[in-house]
Scaffold this motif. Structure first.
Motif, PDB file in Angstrom:
ATOM      1  N   GLY A 182       0.792  -1.221   0.000  1.00 23.44           N
ATOM      2  CA  GLY A 182       0.000   0.000   0.000  1.00 23.44           C
ATOM      3  C   GLY A 182       0.820   1.265   0.000  1.00 23.44           C
ATOM      4  O   GLY A 182       2.048   1.247   0.106  1.00 23.44           O
ATOM      5  N   CYS A 183       0.109   2.377  -0.132  1.00 27.22           N
ATOM      6  CA  CYS A 183       0.761   3.683  -0.128  1.00 27.22           C
ATOM      7  C   CYS A 183       1.295   4.025   1.257  1.00 27.22           C
ATOM      8  O   CYS A 183       0.787   3.559   2.266  1.00 27.22           O
ATOM      9  CB  CYS A 183      -0.239   4.764  -0.551  1.00 27.22           C
ATOM     10  N   SER A 184       2.288   4.888   1.248  1.00 29.88           N
ATOM     11  CA  SER A 184       2.839   5.422   2.480  1.00 29.88           C
ATOM     12  C   SER A 184       3.349   6.821   2.200  1.00 29.88           C
ATOM     13  O   SER A 184       3.842   7.103   1.110  1.00 29.88           O
ATOM     14  CB  SER A 184       3.978   4.548   2.994  1.00 29.88           C
ATOM     15  N   GLY A 185       3.247   7.672   3.183  1.00 28.96           N
ATOM     16  CA  GLY A 185       3.781   9.021   3.053  1.00 28.96           C
ATOM     17  C   GLY A 185       5.242   9.114   3.444  1.00 28.96           C
ATOM     18  O   GLY A 185       5.841  10.185   3.346  1.00 28.96           O
ATOM     19  N   SER A 186       5.808   8.016   3.890  1.00 26.60           N
ATOM     20  CA  SER A 186       7.208   7.996   4.322  1.00 26.60           C
ATOM     21  C   SER A 186       8.112   7.519   3.190  1.00 26.60           C
ATOM     22  O   SER A 186       7.926   6.428   2.646  1.00 26.60           O
ATOM     23  CB  SER A 186       7.383   7.059   5.510  1.00 26.60           C
ATOM     24  N   GLN A 187       9.105   8.316   2.883  1.00 28.59           N
ATOM     25  CA  GLN A 187      10.037   7.957   1.808  1.00 28.59           C
ATOM     26  C   GLN A 187      10.771   6.662   2.125  1.00 28.59           C
ATOM     27  O   GLN A 187      11.214   5.955   1.229  1.00 28.59           O
ATOM     28  CB  GLN A 187      11.035   9.079   1.582  1.00 28.59           C
ATOM     29  N   PHE A 188      10.906   6.339   3.386  1.00 30.06           N
ATOM     30  CA  PHE A 188      11.690   5.173   3.786  1.00 30.06           C
ATOM     31  C   PHE A 188      10.966   3.860   3.484  1.00 30.06           C
ATOM     32  O   PHE A 188      11.562   2.787   3.585  1.00 30.06           O
ATOM     33  CB  PHE A 188      12.046   5.277   5.267  1.00 30.06           C
ATOM     34  N   GLU A 189       9.699   3.939   3.140  1.00 27.67           N
ATOM     35  CA  GLU A 189       8.922   2.745   2.819  1.00 27.67           C
ATOM     36  C   GLU A 189       9.049   2.342   1.357  1.00 27.67           C
ATOM     37  O   GLU A 189       8.533   1.313   0.955  1.00 27.67           O
ATOM     38  CB  GLU A 189       7.450   2.991   3.142  1.00 27.67           C
ATOM     39  N   TYR A 190       9.710   3.183   0.549  1.00 23.18           N
ATOM     40  CA  TYR A 190       9.790   2.942  -0.881  1.00 23.18           C
ATOM     41  C   TYR A 190      11.171   2.436  -1.271  1.00 23.18           C
ATOM     42  O   TYR A 190      12.191   3.015  -0.894  1.00 23.18           O
ATOM     43  CB  TYR A 190       9.459   4.219  -1.655  1.00 23.18           C
ATOM     44  N   LYS A 191      11.167   1.400  -2.071  1.00 28.27           N
ATOM     45  CA  LYS A 191      12.429   0.777  -2.461  1.00 28.27           C
ATOM     46  C   LYS A 191      12.951   1.285  -3.796  1.00 28.27           C
ATOM     47  O   LYS A 191      14.158   1.370  -4.007  1.00 28.27           O
ATOM     48  CB  LYS A 191      12.246  -0.742  -2.531  1.00 28.27           C
ATOM     49  N   TYR A 192      12.030   1.629  -4.708  1.00 29.60           N
ATOM     50  CA  TYR A 192      12.424   1.949  -6.076  1.00 29.60           C
ATOM     51  C   TYR A 192      12.178   3.427  -6.349  1.00 29.60           C
ATOM     52  O   TYR A 192      11.053   3.912  -6.222  1.00 29.60           O
ATOM     53  CB  TYR A 192      11.634   1.093  -7.059  1.00 29.60           C
ATOM     54  N   TRP A 193      13.228   4.120  -6.765  1.00 30.56           N
ATOM     55  CA  TRP A 193      13.185   5.574  -6.933  1.00 30.56           C
ATOM     56  C   TRP A 193      13.698   5.998  -8.302  1.00 30.56           C
ATOM     57  O   TRP A 193      14.611   5.374  -8.874  1.00 30.56           O
ATOM     58  CB  TRP A 193      14.071   6.258  -5.879  1.00 30.56           C
ATOM     59  N   GLY A 194      13.125   7.081  -8.790  1.00 26.53           N
ATOM     60  CA  GLY A 194      13.656   7.726  -9.972  1.00 26.53           C
ATOM     61  C   GLY A 194      14.662   8.798  -9.593  1.00 26.53           C
ATOM     62  O   GLY A 194      14.910   9.038  -8.403  1.00 26.53           O
ATOM     63  N   GLN A 195      15.215   9.442 -10.614  1.00 30.78           N
ATOM     64  CA  GLN A 195      16.248  10.463 -10.402  1.00 30.78           C
ATOM     65  C   GLN A 195      15.651  11.844 -10.156  1.00 30.78           C
ATOM     66  O   GLN A 195      16.373  12.748  -9.736  1.00 30.78           O
ATOM     67  CB  GLN A 195      17.182  10.510 -11.606  1.00 30.78           C
ATOM     68  N   GLY A 196      14.386  12.009 -10.426  1.00 30.34           N
ATOM     69  CA  GLY A 196      13.732  13.283 -10.164  1.00 30.34           C
ATOM     70  C   GLY A 196      13.597  14.147 -11.405  1.00 30.34           C
ATOM     71  O   GLY A 196      14.351  14.010 -12.367  1.00 30.34           O
ATOM     72  N   THR A 197      12.625  15.047 -11.349  1.00 27.47           N
ATOM     73  CA  THR A 197      12.431  16.036 -12.394  1.00 27.47           C
ATOM     74  C   THR A 197      12.151  17.382 -11.719  1.00 27.47           C
ATOM     75  O   THR A 197      11.373  17.457 -10.768  1.00 27.47           O
ATOM     76  CB  THR A 197      11.297  15.631 -13.357  1.00 27.47           C
ATOM     77  N   GLN A 198      12.825  18.415 -12.185  1.00 30.09           N
ATOM     78  CA  GLN A 198      12.739  19.720 -11.541  1.00 30.09           C
ATOM     79  C   GLN A 198      11.495  20.478 -11.996  1.00 30.09           C
ATOM     80  O   GLN A 198      11.226  20.591 -13.192  1.00 30.09           O
ATOM     81  CB  GLN A 198      13.985  20.554 -11.845  1.00 30.09           C
ATOM     82  N   VAL A 199      10.783  21.010 -11.026  1.00 29.62           N
ATOM     83  CA  VAL A 199       9.650  21.898 -11.294  1.00 29.62           C
ATOM     84  C   VAL A 199       9.962  23.252 -10.681  1.00 29.62           C
ATOM     85  O   VAL A 199      10.248  23.339  -9.479  1.00 29.62           O
ATOM     86  CB  VAL A 199       8.345  21.330 -10.706  1.00 29.62           C
ATOM     87  N   THR A 200       9.935  24.274 -11.497  1.00 31.65           N
ATOM     88  CA  THR A 200      10.183  25.637 -11.034  1.00 31.65           C
ATOM     89  C   THR A 200       9.001  26.508 -11.408  1.00 31.65           C
ATOM     90  O   THR A 200       8.623  26.586 -12.586  1.00 31.65           O
ATOM     91  CB  THR A 200      11.467  26.206 -11.652  1.00 31.65           C
ATOM     92  N   VAL A 201       8.417  27.139 -10.401  1.00 27.54           N
ATOM     93  CA  VAL A 201       7.264  28.017 -10.608  1.00 27.54           C
ATOM     94  C   VAL A 201       7.716  29.443 -10.329  1.00 27.54           C
ATOM     95  O   VAL A 201       8.013  29.800  -9.193  1.00 27.54           O
ATOM     96  CB  VAL A 201       6.089  27.630  -9.700  1.00 27.54           C
ATOM     97  N   SER A 202       7.789  30.217 -11.382  1.00 24.71           N
ATOM     98  CA  SER A 202       8.311  31.576 -11.251  1.00 24.71           C
ATOM     99  C   SER A 202       7.841  32.430 -12.414  1.00 24.71           C
ATOM    100  O   SER A 202       7.658  31.938 -13.532  1.00 24.71           O
ATOM    101  CB  SER A 202       9.848  31.550 -11.225  1.00 24.71           C
ATOM    102  N   SER A 203       7.652  33.713 -12.122  1.00 33.41           N
ATOM    103  CA  SER A 203       7.296  34.651 -13.186  1.00 33.41           C
ATOM    104  C   SER A 203       8.540  35.308 -13.757  1.00 33.41           C
ATOM    105  O   SER A 203       8.455  36.131 -14.677  1.00 33.41           O
ATOM    106  CB  SER A 203       6.329  35.710 -12.653  1.00 33.41           C
TER     107      SER A 203
END
Length: 123
Positions: free
Chosen positions: A102-123
């Motif tokens: 099941g889902c968890s809000g804790s990062q430590f419960e997840y085994k498989y991770w991606g490298q990430g994608t940057q989101v920048t919100v700016s004018s």
């Protein structure tokens, strides 16, 4: 081997929208829950949203309720994070993570991770 790959990040103006994608391989995708996390500079990584293998979902950050939604396409082994009405406070590196169970809000419960994608919100 297992691969988790995020895409769809970028620079967007306040009030704008983005859709992030998380594509996986090497997993029994129908049996995993997939969560989105984010980490802003100088802050701890926090859970945002997660989708169960059933398609149900859970929010872990109150500030995104009503603005962010999550969905999954089991045939494509992909999870989407739709982000509307983006605010500067949403600026962060967004990570996708998968786990059997099941889902968890804790990062430590997840085994498989991606490298990430940057989101920048700016004018």
């Amino acid at each position: 081997q297992v691969q988790v790959v995020e895409s769809g990040g970028g620079l967007v103006q306040p009030g704008g929208s983005l859709r992030l994608s998380c594509t996986t391989s090497g997993l029994s995708f129908g049996d995993v829950s997939v969560g989105w996390f984010r980490q802003a500079p100088g802050k701890m990584r926090e859970g945002v949203l997660c989708v169960y293998w059933t398609g149900s979902y859970a929010y872990y950050t109150d500030s995104v309720k009503g603005r962010f939604t999550i969905s999954r396409d089991n045939a494509e082994k992909t999870v989407y994070l739709r982000m509307n009405s983006l605010e500067p406070e949403d600026t962060a590196m967004y990570y996708c993570a998968a786990r059997y169970g099941g889902c968890s809000g804790s990062q430590f419960e997840y085994k498989y991770w991606g490298q990430g994608t940057q989101v920048t919100v700016s004018s």
